[in-house]
Scaffold this motif. Structure first.
Motif, short mmCIF file in Angstrom:
data_model
loop_
_atom_site.label_atom_id
_atom_site.label_comp_id
_atom_site.label_asym_id
_atom_site.label_seq_id
_atom_site.Cartn_x
_atom_site.Cartn_y
_atom_site.Cartn_z
N VAL A 1 -28.63 38.49 13.11
CA VAL A 1 -29.34 39.20 12.05
C VAL A 1 -28.94 40.68 12.04
CG1 VAL A 1 -31.61 39.87 11.20
CG2 VAL A 1 -31.25 37.57 12.11
N LYS A 2 -28.76 41.26 13.22
CA LYS A 2 -28.44 42.68 13.33
C LYS A 2 -27.12 43.02 12.64
CE LYS A 2 -27.61 46.24 16.87
NZ LYS A 2 -27.52 46.51 18.33
N ALA A 3 -26.11 42.15 12.81
CA ALA A 3 -24.80 42.42 12.22
C ALA A 3 -24.88 42.51 10.70
CB ALA A 3 -23.82 41.33 12.65
N ILE A 4 -25.76 41.69 10.11
CA ILE A 4 -25.90 41.70 8.64
C ILE A 4 -26.88 42.78 8.20
CG2 ILE A 4 -26.54 40.29 6.64
CD1 ILE A 4 -25.69 37.84 8.25
N ARG A 5 -27.93 42.98 8.99
CA ARG A 5 -28.96 43.96 8.63
C ARG A 5 -28.37 45.37 8.44
NH1 ARG A 5 -31.34 48.06 8.04
NH2 ARG A 5 -33.38 48.72 8.82
N PHE A 6 -27.48 45.78 9.32
CA PHE A 6 -26.96 47.15 9.26
C PHE A 6 -25.60 47.25 8.58
CE2 PHE A 6 -29.95 47.24 12.84
CZ PHE A 6 -30.73 48.32 12.47
N GLN A 7 -25.05 46.13 8.09
CA GLN A 7 -23.75 46.17 7.41
C GLN A 7 -23.77 45.30 6.17
OE1 GLN A 7 -20.78 46.53 11.23
NE2 GLN A 7 -21.75 44.59 10.89
N LEU B 1 -20.17 45.94 13.82
CA LEU B 1 -20.59 44.69 14.44
C LEU B 1 -19.96 43.49 13.73
CD1 LEU B 1 -24.38 45.59 14.78
CD2 LEU B 1 -22.68 45.61 16.61
N THR B 2 -19.59 42.49 14.50
CA THR B 2 -19.01 41.27 13.94
C THR B 2 -20.11 40.26 13.66
OG1 THR B 2 -17.04 41.63 15.29
CG2 THR B 2 -17.30 39.46 14.33
N VAL B 3 -20.00 39.56 12.54
CA VAL B 3 -21.00 38.53 12.24
C VAL B 3 -20.91 37.43 13.29
CG1 VAL B 3 -21.08 38.97 9.76
CG2 VAL B 3 -19.40 37.36 10.66
N LYS B 4 -22.04 36.88 13.66
CA LYS B 4 -22.11 35.88 14.72
C LYS B 4 -22.85 34.65 14.24
CE LYS B 4 -22.15 39.39 18.37
NZ LYS B 4 -21.92 40.51 17.44
N PRO B 5 -22.54 33.48 14.82
CA PRO B 5 -23.29 32.27 14.45
C PRO B 5 -24.69 32.31 15.05
CG PRO B 5 -21.78 31.79 16.24
CD PRO B 5 -21.49 33.20 15.83
N LEU B 6 -25.58 31.51 14.50
CA LEU B 6 -26.93 31.45 15.03
C LEU B 6 -26.93 30.72 16.37
CD1 LEU B 6 -28.99 30.50 11.85
CD2 LEU B 6 -28.79 32.74 12.92
N SER B 7 -27.64 31.28 17.33
CA SER B 7 -27.80 30.62 18.63
C SER B 7 -28.68 29.40 18.46
CB SER B 7 -28.42 31.59 19.64
OG SER B 7 -28.65 30.96 20.86
N ILE B 8 -28.25 28.28 19.04
CA ILE B 8 -28.97 27.02 18.84
C ILE B 8 -30.24 26.97 19.68
CG2 ILE B 8 -28.83 24.51 19.06
CD1 ILE B 8 -25.82 24.76 18.59
N THR B 9 -30.14 27.32 20.96
CA THR B 9 -31.30 27.17 21.84
C THR B 9 -32.11 28.45 22.02
OG1 THR B 9 -29.69 27.31 23.66
CG2 THR B 9 -30.53 25.14 23.10
N PRO B 10 -31.53 29.57 22.53
CA PRO B 10 -32.37 30.77 22.67
C PRO B 10 -32.54 31.47 21.33
CG PRO B 10 -30.19 31.20 23.57
CD PRO B 10 -30.18 29.79 23.06
N TRP B 11 -33.66 31.24 20.66
CA TRP B 11 -33.87 31.78 19.32
C TRP B 11 -33.89 33.29 19.30
CZ3 TRP B 11 -35.54 30.39 14.20
CH2 TRP B 11 -35.25 29.06 13.87
N GLU B 12 -34.41 33.91 20.40
CA GLU B 12 -34.49 35.37 20.39
C GLU B 12 -33.10 35.99 20.33
OE1 GLU B 12 -34.46 34.03 24.67
OE2 GLU B 12 -35.52 33.48 22.83
N SER B 13 -32.05 35.22 20.75
CA SER B 13 -30.68 35.74 20.70
C SER B 13 -30.16 35.82 19.26
CB SER B 13 -29.75 34.85 21.54
OG SER B 13 -30.12 34.89 22.89
N ARG B 14 -30.89 35.25 18.32
CA ARG B 14 -30.47 35.33 16.92
C ARG B 14 -30.58 36.76 16.38
NH1 ARG B 14 -32.07 29.82 13.64
NH2 ARG B 14 -31.21 28.36 15.16
#
Length: 504
Positions: A225-231, A208-221
């Protein structure tokens, strides 16, 4: 280009090139006129379905476009009764130019548009907006202005937006929560701001590639978190390589600090496990609610299930997260213990009593009380507050939520529920249903319905085929008309972004 994919256009172009015809119909003016004619025909067909359904809901949402003009998307939700099996539809009717975003102006524009479409505002049985004060406001909002004219226009705040705000409440009211998401964003920024550093990331992280935090839909964050959690181990290695090889001393310092102080901290490992579980659960419910044919009874079950998840998570979530974090810590060679941090105490003045009421907590207990329980309790409280409207719907329409629910009511309870529904669907002296007649119809309907449990859509299809339960038919149509989210309006904005580019 079009002729490669459309045989009709291909034949048309062939006839033009051979001079078989002299009327091309390819000019931009004619093309726009054809598009408008098609749009008018489609809109007429939608209005025909809405009038046939009689009752409908209004879904509104606004967004600024490239030309800095505020656009409001108008969506109507209604029951399509034109076919044998009824279905719930949410149809887009167009973008309305908005010169002012006050509640009064938005209501006036919507009212004028409904009149131009020859739709009666008295037939509105639902309103769906986000949680903005100009639409949600109880005194000056759009929903209040609708209710002043038509008390039967039930207002439902967007379920997905309410979930988003609940997550905002969790993270923003806790200092450690804000710090956590700050670290997630800094990790992305370190790599994204340089192609060289991004290549180092790609060399170490193959999944998984690290991604920026979503500004408006928080649940999309959850994706960030997943990219860092498992890698996390691979990302930490990439940060250490950046700290060793980068030419910028500031970047070196930041990368080393993230790798050793943040990703090397057991408290952060526990936090990332916790936040992934929370965001994953909320995102799962949010995705379900975004369906255009989502029913209010299913939405209530999903939200109740999410609250139950947090109540159970409060009891067992931390211990499971600590066990998972310990496995990660062993892999990363990190000491799997909470570090006791020095408590900064205020200097006592000479005339103050030497009374120390501070309770000494271990690092793990402090994390549990001041971080874990804080965000989980905030989540439970916020969900119950933001979805309190669902409780009202359950009190009014609950006996219609399923076939099994309807059959479980005795005569006294059923009659009381019918009376409540009659009051809710009353405007002045007029009501959509008669409580006594509805009671008789539902009591009789219990004997005709199949033994298996049926959803409100199935029951409405059953009623439509019999056509001898008029009050029950109206009750179920109103129930199914109530919107759950404004996702359809958000999807129209996605299409608008594709069509209305900067050059257009």
């Amino acid at each position: 280009m079009l002729q490669e994919f459309d045989p009709v256009i291909k034949e048309h172009v062939r006839r033009i090139t051979r001079d078989d015809m002299h009327v091309y119909y390819l000019g931009h003016t004619i093309q726009n006129e054809l598009i408008l004619l098609l749009a008018h025909e489609i809109k007429s067909e939608i209005i025909k379905k809405v009038k046939q359904a009689k009752y409908f809901s209004v879904i509104l949402d606004c967004t600024p476009v490239t030309s800095h003009q505020e656009q409001m998307s108008l969506i109507l939700r209604y029951i399509n009764v034109s076919s044998t099996c009824v279905s719930i539809e949410e149809s887009y009717l167009g973008f309305l130019n908005v010169d002012e975003t006050t509640g009064k102006r938005l209501f006036d524009i919507t009212q004028d548009e409904l009149k131009s479409l020859d739709l009666d505002i008295d037939d509105v049985r639902g309103q769906g907006y986000d949680n903005g004060s100009n639409v949600k406001g109880k005194h000056q909002g759009v929903q209040k202005r609708f209710l002043d004219i038509n008390p039967r226009a039930f207002y439902t705040p967007c379920g997905c937006h309410s979930l988003n705000l609940a997550l905002c409440d969790m993270a923003n009211t806790c200092i450690k929560g804000r710090d956590f998401f700050g670290i997630i964003q800094r990790i992305y920024t370190i790599f994204a701001n340089s192609s060289k550093r991004w290549q180092i990331l790609k060399n170490n992280v193959k999944g998984l590639t690290v991604k920026p935090l979503s500004i408006t839909p928080w649940e999309s964050r959850v994706e960030s978190v997943k990219a860092i959690r498992f890698q996390i181990s691979d990302i930490r290695e990439a940060l250490l390589q950046v700290a060793e090889s980068d030419n910028d001393s500031l970047i070196q310092s930041q990368a080393k600090s993230l790798a050793t102080n943040d990703l090397g901290d057991f408290e952060f490992l526990v936090a990332i496990v916790l936040w992934f579980e929370i965001l994953y659960a909320v995102n799962l419910v949010s995705k379900k609610l975004q369906s255009s044919d989502m029913l209010i009874d299913i939405a209530i079950k999903e939200v109740k299930g999410l609250i139950s998840f947090f109540e159970e998570f409060r009891e067992t979530g931390l211990s499971k997260a600590i066990n998972d974090a310990k496995e990660i810590a062993v892999e990363m060679d990190v000491d799997p213990v909470f570090v006791q941090k020095r408590v900064i105490r205020r200097k006592r003045q000479f005339d103050e009593n030497p009374i120390d009421n501070d309770v000494s907590l271990s690092a793990e207990e402090s994390f549990k009380i001041n971080y874990f329980l804080y965000i989980v309790d905030q989540a439970i409280g916020s969900l119950k507050t933001r979805f309190e409207q669902y409780t009202e719907y359950e009190n009014i329409f609950g006996f219609l939520f399923s076939c099994a629910e309807l059959k479980s009511y005795d005569d006294k309870s059923l009659k009381l529920s019918c009376s409540k529904l009659e009051v809710a669907l009353k405007n002045g002296e007029r009501s959509d249903i008669d409580a006594n007649e509805l009671f008789v119809e539902l009591r009789l309907l219990n004997h005709f319905l199949p033994s298996e449990n049926m959803s409100p859509v199935d029951v409405l299809t059953f009623l439509k085929q019999r056509d001898c339960f008029p009050n029950a038919l109206i009750a179920y149509r109103v129930l199914l008309t109530i919107p759950v989210t404004v996702a359809s309006a958000e999807r129209s904005f996605s299409k608008l972004k594709l069509l209305k580019s900067y050059l257009r």
